[in-house]
Motif scaffolding. Sequence first.
Motif, PDB file in Angstrom:
ATOM      1  N   ASP A 132       7.328  19.276  19.474  1.00 39.39           N
ATOM      2  CA  ASP A 132       7.421  18.773  18.146  1.00 39.39           C
ATOM      3  C   ASP A 132       8.328  17.801  17.872  1.00 39.39           C
ATOM      4  O   ASP A 132       9.374  17.675  18.571  1.00 39.39           O
ATOM      5  CB  ASP A 132       8.047  20.151  17.364  1.00 39.39           C
TER       6      ASP A 132
ATOM      7  N   ASN B 213       5.570  20.641  12.701  1.00 37.33           N
ATOM      8  CA  ASN B 213       5.021  21.854  12.078  1.00 37.33           C
ATOM      9  C   ASN B 213       3.804  21.583  11.658  1.00 37.33           C
ATOM     10  O   ASN B 213       3.384  22.520  10.771  1.00 37.33           O
ATOM     11  CB  ASN B 213       5.978  22.411  10.933  1.00 37.33           C
TER      12      ASN B 213
ATOM     13  N   ALA C 236       8.858  24.242  20.841  1.00 39.61           N
ATOM     14  CA  ALA C 236       8.980  24.142  19.331  1.00 39.61           C
ATOM     15  C   ALA C 236      10.452  24.959  19.228  1.00 39.61           C
ATOM     16  O   ALA C 236      11.100  25.654  20.092  1.00 39.61           O
ATOM     17  CB  ALA C 236       8.031  25.087  18.489  1.00 39.61           C
TER      18      ALA C 236
ATOM     19  N   TYR D 175      14.719  24.466  12.512  1.00 35.80           N
ATOM     20  CA  TYR D 175      14.736  22.841  12.746  1.00 35.80           C
ATOM     21  C   TYR D 175      16.172  22.571  12.079  1.00 35.80           C
ATOM     22  O   TYR D 175      16.132  22.834  10.741  1.00 35.80           O
ATOM     23  CB  TYR D 175      13.764  22.015  12.418  1.00 35.80           C
TER      24      TYR D 175
ATOM     25  N   VAL E 249       9.433  27.563  12.101  1.00 39.07           N
ATOM     26  CA  VAL E 249       8.188  27.341  12.980  1.00 39.07           C
ATOM     27  C   VAL E 249       7.374  28.059  12.650  1.00 39.07           C
ATOM     28  O   VAL E 249       7.483  29.255  11.970  1.00 39.07           O
ATOM     29  CB  VAL E 249       8.412  27.464  14.452  1.00 39.07           C
TER      30      VAL E 249
ATOM     31  N   LEU F  59      10.131  28.558  22.795  1.00 35.80           N
ATOM     32  CA  LEU F  59      10.520  28.543  21.599  1.00 35.80           C
ATOM     33  C   LEU F  59      12.235  28.523  21.674  1.00 35.80           C
ATOM     34  O   LEU F  59      13.025  29.417  22.280  1.00 35.80           O
ATOM     35  CB  LEU F  59      10.435  30.019  20.870  1.00 35.80           C
TER      36      LEU F  59
END
Lengths: 607, 476
Positions: free
Chosen positions: A310, A334, A365, A369, A376, A394
């Motif tokens: 990402d 995203n 990801a 964030y 996410v 993740l």
Amino acid sequence: MKVGAFREPERLMRREVAVVPKVTAGRAERCGYEDEANGTVTVGETCRRPNMATEGLLSDGAHQLKTFAVNGKHALNVVNGKANGVVHSKKNGHVTAHCNGTTTGVPQSEPKKKPHSKESFEEVPLVTAVTTYMGFYLLVVLGYLNQFLFAPPVAKERNRKGYVPLYNRFEQFYSRYVYRRIRDCWNRPICSVPGAEVVLKDRITHDYGWTFQYTGLEKKCLNLGSYNYLGFAEATGQCAEDSIQSIKKYACALGSTSHELGTSPIHLELEETTARFLGVEAAITFGMGFATNALNLPCLLSPGCLVISDEKNHASLILGLRLSGATTRVFKHNNMKNLEKVLRTAVVQGQPKTGAPWKKIFIVAEGVYSMEGSLVHLPEVIALKKKYKAYLFLDEAHSVGAMGPRGRGVLDYYGVNPHDVDVLMGTFTKSFGSAGGYIAGSKELVDFLRVNSHAACYASTMAPPIAQQIITSMRIIMGEDGTNEGQKRVMQLARNTRYFRRRLHQMGVIIYGHEDSPVVPLLVYMFSKIGAVVRTLAKKNIAAVGVGFPATPLMEGRIRFCLSAAHTKEQLDNVLDVLEDIAETLGLKYSQLPRYKGVIQYEDENK
Amino acid sequence: MGSYWLPTSINGFLGDIKDASLLHFVLEGFLVAWLIWFIFRKSYKSHHRHSLSKEEEDKIISEWTPEPLVKSTPQDHPALKPHVVTGKAGHYIDVDGKPCLNLATHNYLSFVDKPQVEECAIQSIRKYGVGSCGPRGFYGTVDVHLELEEKLAKFMGMEEACVYAYGFSTVASAIPAYAKRNDIIFVDEQVNFAIQKGLDASRSRICYFKHNDVEDLEKLMLEFEAEAGKNPRKAKVTRRFLVIEGIYMNTGKICPLPALLELAHRFKCRTILDENVSFGTLGETGRGVTEFYNINRADVDLIVGSMEWALGSIGGFCVGSSFIVEHQRLSGLGYCFSASLPPLLTSAAMASLEEIEKNPELITVLHKQCQLVHDALANLSEFGYSMSGDIQSPVKHLYLTNPPQDAEKHRSLLHSISQYCIKNGVAIIPASYLDHMEARPRTPSLRITVNVDLTPAEVEAASKVLQQASSEFSLS
């Protein structure tokens, strides 16, 4: 450059995101375009097709639109029944028309699914974009003028004549003449526990930020800057007491790595507790969160592997990927449609030049964030990962503890099976009020890391008091201490988050991210406004964080608030009142969305 | 409207052609030909790219089988059954419940279990809690960080210090903060793994010179100089660095600093010195290898130290001139983007540092113990061990004189010796390496660490156990 679309009465720049599991972004987008082609589509119709997601921009001069939820219900009420299905596809290509209340509410008719979540990334008005750029260039020009006219009062390198200059000239210029102007907004020392309130050490500058002097005074501020999501940053109480006991039992450090003699029972207990907390087979822990990414990604990946990352991923992930030697491709933040496109192209085309198939493909990801406040789109990512046989890494640094009804992170929030995520990474710095990081997943993965992780072999193990803090706080969250204290904290954070975000929306400022994300970035755009807002807040005894270029895109300067379970409604109201003032005087009310007129209620504790 | 302008413009165009000179005509023709070629080339390529139909793509996708997430791990690997240390890792250590003399963990000055240090840490929890809950920039700077930085800078007699949250990340972040792509770094081949990761992250060109071999370094530098002479424009922007350790963790040897610095000066290299072992152990008062050789510290550009070994805490630090160190506060990734060091560990490190300042004789005692251990280990040569490490170094390596040829057997033999020693009350462990990740192959060894509290009798006993191990495993 993401200059937002022009102001058009019929196109409000709001993107409503609703996550309907099992929906792929590609379909969503296509569906959206169909709608546009058809002209007006009633929202009700769109929603009756449950597997289609439409990026719906529901507005029409004639129709009233309410975007705010009252009393905890997420509702986008389309009064009058119909709204024009104006489709607006910007960077987030996935989304659903929300219909609720008067029309058929598809997501809500499925009780076990998560309440459909909302994410907003309102575009910047064009005028603001232009003035922001102009302001920035003005700063640069003035900076160069200043540099030309006056010698900067900075340290110079001595005895290094004839050496190649150590620093990049623009970088140096930037930190001296642009960053320095608002340098006082960062690195402010604290001298207390970073709880709901924090004591700042007062400092002043007599030379426009070149140097700082401490006045010897202290100042108590409301703390919206620290990552203390569940309020476990405490100097008293069970966590602190247990940590003190662990120092007495195990001392502060072991002075060894986990391959050598750095493992004590407390580490085993921590790993076992973490695995239980996350609902996975096993977990391995490390002494630093940043290093968890930087030192473990390289052993999971190798040249010939592809990573699809990402664009807003954290520096530690980027460093880990760089060290791994794997090929990295970036997908838009995203944006599921873009992710699928990158994935598909990658699998079909294979490695560049040779065309050989990739060894492994990883999607990397984050849960929440930290600069965007977004979440996410996990169910979609998992669907894509399964479809294209990729692995999912993740990073739950900001989400573990802070998200989900039981505080177990984004997986808990979406109700996703933990086994669907291949590598679960997270840190203990934030919600647990400690330090360090973990990687969790299958026993096979964890065993592999125990043997091959750079950190396990070369870096010292976690300090026992740090580990104990995590164990105790994790037990409290799980309710293993016999109280509902942990659950209360999780609920309190969720209430605070929704209340604070809704109030800000109502105020007319632009905030980014997901409705349930405790990270709240408030967009101020202009570089100078970052300084102005942070300083004004500090004057009113509120500690918040400003973020500007290069940590964010040039134009998207922002103030970031991190909410905590330790905050009370009164404290938040105080902040909101101050913000209301500042937003008025400094002109932060950029939002062009309709605002909810009613009173936003703080959710009931028992809800 | 097309019907009006089309004939006119064609007429004009034809008129232009008539009037054009030959040169003009050729040039235009060339342009048109190039344009056609360009378009054709482009369309050919994109045609190639899109030649797969959706079904074909789906087929490729369904046929592709990725490698498993991780390779399977042999279940008998020692890392899966680590020794468990119950209690404090002090002068004595309980390994799997067996009390042992500690010759394994890095606790040179016995600060790990010093009551004053513990007390400071406890007081710190009572004031600041456990975690700092933020990076240095975002309210993660606690006053104790500033205090520690000031003390470290003062202790080392340099302008500024910055504290990192983790020892490994200190040097691994410091190197890429300065060295970038296209730069060149000269490095000793025996540098520790954290430095190697720092080198990787910098993406600079890396030149390894032979361990502590100044001549080899000079040779490499001369080669580079010759190469740079051919391309002076590039050389003008190629920064040069020399990265060395004070005492090498991987060999226990002290670097020949004066000769290295002379070379660095001659070839205009900036020096980054990693003192993770030598800080607090070398020199009369523990100020490291610069004090040992009596060198002006300003000659070294950046000194990196660890608080995890001698200081008995966690974290690391960099000291140097403000011009150098300040840069890391924005560019050191591990500094900027990581939560700061928990205040309690900062306080513990500070208490240890104060202790060194107050009792510099501690260092003298440590040197005596180093000598003691050095002599004892040197005497083991007839038992099939050979030792590496300088007299003053608190880290020594014991190699097997006649190791098994097979690397795997070699390692498992060392592991067995270690187990034997632990069973007999002496904690000695093999140095652990990820062989396939290291830049240079490392010889498997037993790494012995020296503690200030050792007594001659204990050293004697440890040496006895190693001798017994020798006959047990018929090493000599």
